[in-house]
Write a protein that holds these residues in place. Sequence first.
Motif, PDB file in Angstrom:
ATOM      1  N   LYS A  20      31.249  86.177  39.319  1.00  0.00           N
ATOM      2  CA  LYS A  20      32.641  85.776  39.099  1.00  0.00           C
ATOM      3  C   LYS A  20      32.783  85.002  37.792  1.00  0.00           C
ATOM      4  O   LYS A  20      33.659  85.293  36.974  1.00  0.00           O
ATOM      5  CB  LYS A  20      33.148  84.932  40.260  1.00  0.00           C
ATOM      6  N   ALA A  21      31.918  84.016  37.572  1.00  0.00           N
ATOM      7  CA  ALA A  21      31.997  83.223  36.343  1.00  0.00           C
ATOM      8  C   ALA A  21      31.697  84.085  35.121  1.00  0.00           C
ATOM      9  O   ALA A  21      32.355  83.950  34.089  1.00  0.00           O
ATOM     10  CB  ALA A  21      31.035  82.040  36.402  1.00  0.00           C
ATOM     11  N   ALA A  22      30.709  84.976  35.222  1.00  0.00           N
ATOM     12  CA  ALA A  22      30.384  85.861  34.100  1.00  0.00           C
ATOM     13  C   ALA A  22      31.578  86.751  33.773  1.00  0.00           C
ATOM     14  O   ALA A  22      31.911  86.968  32.597  1.00  0.00           O
ATOM     15  CB  ALA A  22      29.150  86.698  34.416  1.00  0.00           C
ATOM     16  N   GLY A  23      32.235  87.274  34.802  1.00  0.00           N
ATOM     17  CA  GLY A  23      33.415  88.113  34.583  1.00  0.00           C
ATOM     18  C   GLY A  23      34.552  87.346  33.941  1.00  0.00           C
ATOM     19  O   GLY A  23      35.208  87.837  33.018  1.00  0.00           O
ATOM     20  N   LEU A  24      34.800  86.129  34.407  1.00  0.00           N
ATOM     21  CA  LEU A  24      35.854  85.308  33.811  1.00  0.00           C
ATOM     22  C   LEU A  24      35.530  84.960  32.365  1.00  0.00           C
ATOM     23  O   LEU A  24      36.405  84.971  31.499  1.00  0.00           O
ATOM     24  CB  LEU A  24      36.074  84.045  34.637  1.00  0.00           C
ATOM     25  N   GLY A  25      34.272  84.650  32.104  1.00  0.00           N
ATOM     26  CA  GLY A  25      33.855  84.360  30.729  1.00  0.00           C
ATOM     27  C   GLY A  25      34.098  85.544  29.805  1.00  0.00           C
ATOM     28  O   GLY A  25      34.564  85.380  28.673  1.00  0.00           O
ATOM     29  N   GLU A  26      33.812  86.739  30.281  1.00  0.00           N
ATOM     30  CA  GLU A  26      34.045  87.942  29.469  1.00  0.00           C
ATOM     31  C   GLU A  26      35.533  88.190  29.258  1.00  0.00           C
ATOM     32  O   GLU A  26      35.946  88.590  28.169  1.00  0.00           O
ATOM     33  CB  GLU A  26      33.381  89.164  30.122  1.00  0.00           C
ATOM     34  N   LEU A  27      36.339  87.947  30.275  1.00  0.00           N
ATOM     35  CA  LEU A  27      37.785  88.088  30.098  1.00  0.00           C
ATOM     36  C   LEU A  27      38.289  87.144  29.012  1.00  0.00           C
ATOM     37  O   LEU A  27      39.114  87.529  28.175  1.00  0.00           O
ATOM     38  CB  LEU A  27      38.516  87.814  31.416  1.00  0.00           C
ATOM     39  N   ILE A  28      37.791  85.913  29.017  1.00  0.00           N
ATOM     40  CA  ILE A  28      38.168  84.943  27.984  1.00  0.00           C
ATOM     41  C   ILE A  28      37.750  85.465  26.612  1.00  0.00           C
ATOM     42  O   ILE A  28      38.522  85.428  25.657  1.00  0.00           O
ATOM     43  CB  ILE A  28      37.534  83.562  28.270  1.00  0.00           C
ATOM     44  N   ARG A  29      36.527  85.979  26.511  1.00  0.00           N
ATOM     45  CA  ARG A  29      36.022  86.486  25.231  1.00  0.00           C
ATOM     46  C   ARG A  29      36.843  87.661  24.704  1.00  0.00           C
ATOM     47  O   ARG A  29      36.930  87.883  23.509  1.00  0.00           O
ATOM     48  CB  ARG A  29      34.565  86.919  25.363  1.00  0.00           C
ATOM     49  N   GLY A  31      40.022  87.911  25.061  1.00  0.00           N
ATOM     50  CA  GLY A  31      41.374  87.445  24.765  1.00  0.00           C
ATOM     51  C   GLY A  31      42.335  87.441  25.933  1.00  0.00           C
ATOM     52  O   GLY A  31      43.527  87.229  25.744  1.00  0.00           O
ATOM     53  N   GLU A  32      41.836  87.681  27.132  1.00  0.00           N
ATOM     54  CA  GLU A  32      42.709  87.649  28.302  1.00  0.00           C
ATOM     55  C   GLU A  32      43.070  86.201  28.638  1.00  0.00           C
ATOM     56  O   GLU A  32      42.328  85.281  28.346  1.00  0.00           O
ATOM     57  CB  GLU A  32      42.023  88.298  29.511  1.00  0.00           C
ATOM     58  N   ARG A  33      44.217  86.045  29.272  1.00  0.00           N
ATOM     59  CA  ARG A  33      44.663  84.705  29.669  1.00  0.00           C
ATOM     60  C   ARG A  33      43.982  84.323  30.976  1.00  0.00           C
ATOM     61  O   ARG A  33      44.261  84.899  32.019  1.00  0.00           O
ATOM     62  CB  ARG A  33      46.171  84.685  29.823  1.00  0.00           C
ATOM     63  N   VAL A  34      43.084  83.370  30.887  1.00  0.00           N
ATOM     64  CA  VAL A  34      42.349  82.866  32.046  1.00  0.00           C
ATOM     65  C   VAL A  34      42.489  81.348  32.021  1.00  0.00           C
ATOM     66  O   VAL A  34      42.258  80.725  30.983  1.00  0.00           O
ATOM     67  CB  VAL A  34      40.851  83.262  31.975  1.00  0.00           C
ATOM     68  N   PRO A  35      42.882  80.738  33.137  1.00  0.00           N
ATOM     69  CA  PRO A  35      42.979  79.270  33.147  1.00  0.00           C
ATOM     70  C   PRO A  35      41.644  78.625  32.788  1.00  0.00           C
ATOM     71  O   PRO A  35      40.583  79.166  33.105  1.00  0.00           O
ATOM     72  CB  PRO A  35      43.347  78.947  34.605  1.00  0.00           C
ATOM     73  N   GLU A  36      41.725  77.493  32.116  1.00  0.00           N
ATOM     74  CA  GLU A  36      40.507  76.758  31.795  1.00  0.00           C
ATOM     75  C   GLU A  36      39.784  76.405  33.080  1.00  0.00           C
ATOM     76  O   GLU A  36      40.407  76.168  34.109  1.00  0.00           O
ATOM     77  CB  GLU A  36      40.843  75.473  31.036  1.00  0.00           C
ATOM     78  N   GLY A  37      38.483  76.385  33.000  1.00  0.00           N
ATOM     79  CA  GLY A  37      37.721  76.049  34.191  1.00  0.00           C
ATOM     80  C   GLY A  37      36.251  75.888  33.880  1.00  0.00           C
ATOM     81  O   GLY A  37      35.830  75.941  32.724  1.00  0.00           O
ATOM     82  N   ARG A  61      37.473  66.771  31.245  1.00  0.00           N
ATOM     83  CA  ARG A  61      37.747  67.608  30.072  1.00  0.00           C
ATOM     84  C   ARG A  61      38.936  68.525  30.303  1.00  0.00           C
ATOM     85  O   ARG A  61      39.602  68.945  29.362  1.00  0.00           O
ATOM     86  CB  ARG A  61      36.510  68.419  29.695  1.00  0.00           C
ATOM     87  N   LEU A  62      39.211  68.847  31.555  1.00  0.00           N
ATOM     88  CA  LEU A  62      40.353  69.696  31.888  1.00  0.00           C
ATOM     89  C   LEU A  62      41.647  68.909  32.025  1.00  0.00           C
ATOM     90  O   LEU A  62      42.677  69.461  32.365  1.00  0.00           O
ATOM     91  CB  LEU A  62      40.087  70.452  33.195  1.00  0.00           C
ATOM     92  N   GLY A  63      41.591  67.621  31.800  1.00  0.00           N
ATOM     93  CA  GLY A  63      42.800  66.816  31.853  1.00  0.00           C
ATOM     94  C   GLY A  63      42.883  65.891  33.042  1.00  0.00           C
ATOM     95  O   GLY A  63      43.949  65.412  33.387  1.00  0.00           O
ATOM     96  N   GLY A  64      41.791  65.655  33.683  1.00  0.00           N
ATOM     97  CA  GLY A  64      41.781  64.723  34.802  1.00  0.00           C
ATOM     98  C   GLY A  64      41.572  65.422  36.125  1.00  0.00           C
ATOM     99  O   GLY A  64      41.710  66.631  36.238  1.00  0.00           O
ATOM    100  N   ALA A  65      41.237  64.637  37.089  1.00  0.00           N
ATOM    101  CA  ALA A  65      40.968  65.178  38.418  1.00  0.00           C
ATOM    102  C   ALA A  65      42.283  65.512  39.103  1.00  0.00           C
ATOM    103  O   ALA A  65      43.082  64.623  39.369  1.00  0.00           O
ATOM    104  CB  ALA A  65      40.160  64.186  39.241  1.00  0.00           C
ATOM    105  N   ARG A  66      42.505  66.778  39.373  1.00  0.00           N
ATOM    106  CA  ARG A  66      43.686  67.219  40.101  1.00  0.00           C
ATOM    107  C   ARG A  66      43.365  67.387  41.577  1.00  0.00           C
ATOM    108  O   ARG A  66      44.207  67.713  42.366  1.00  0.00           O
ATOM    109  CB  ARG A  66      44.178  68.544  39.535  1.00  0.00           C
ATOM    110  N   TRP A  67      42.115  67.231  41.920  1.00  0.00           N
ATOM    111  CA  TRP A  67      41.651  67.414  43.287  1.00  0.00           C
ATOM    112  C   TRP A  67      40.955  66.134  43.722  1.00  0.00           C
ATOM    113  O   TRP A  67      40.297  65.484  42.928  1.00  0.00           O
ATOM    114  CB  TRP A  67      40.654  68.566  43.357  1.00  0.00           C
ATOM    115  N   ARG A  68      41.078  65.796  44.982  1.00  0.00           N
ATOM    116  CA  ARG A  68      40.340  64.658  45.529  1.00  0.00           C
ATOM    117  C   ARG A  68      39.099  65.200  46.201  1.00  0.00           C
ATOM    118  O   ARG A  68      39.177  66.134  46.994  1.00  0.00           O
ATOM    119  CB  ARG A  68      41.182  63.926  46.565  1.00  0.00           C
ATOM    120  N   CYS A  69      37.970  64.616  45.906  1.00  0.00           N
ATOM    121  CA  CYS A  69      36.720  65.085  46.489  1.00  0.00           C
ATOM    122  C   CYS A  69      35.999  63.930  47.172  1.00  0.00           C
ATOM    123  O   CYS A  69      35.921  62.839  46.641  1.00  0.00           O
ATOM    124  CB  CYS A  69      35.800  65.658  45.418  1.00  0.00           C
ATOM    125  N   ALA A  70      35.469  64.233  48.331  1.00  0.00           N
ATOM    126  CA  ALA A  70      34.625  63.269  49.015  1.00  0.00           C
ATOM    127  C   ALA A  70      33.312  63.171  48.249  1.00  0.00           C
ATOM    128  O   ALA A  70      32.939  64.094  47.538  1.00  0.00           O
ATOM    129  CB  ALA A  70      34.383  63.725  50.450  1.00  0.00           C
TER     130      ALA A  70
END
Length: 90
Positions: A20-29, A31-37, A61-70
């Motif tokens: 999944k991450a490899a596929g998203l990385g290739e989409l970014i490369r 020029g596809e619009r993929v949210p930062e992650g 780096r993504l702009g702060g924690a948008r999620w609360r994690c235990a």
Amino acid sequence: MRVMALSEVTAGMLDLVGGKAAGLGELIRHGERVPEGFCVTTEAHRLGVVPQAEVVAAYQRLGGARWRCAPAPPPRTCRRPVSPGSRTPS
């Protein structure tokens, strides 16, 4: 490093980051619009290691924690913030 930005991932890193991450990385490369992650490497998952400091830094780096994690283990216990007076995530 056990946490990588998706923008740094290539198809050649499949064994390191998973499909999944490899596929998203290739989409970014391409020029596809993929949210930062970011992704946690497959090595970290196999070892059962949660690189908490790296995950927190990646969220920042993504702009702060948008999620609360235990505290342990964040990947399995993250949830969306709950609105006041609501029993369901917002």
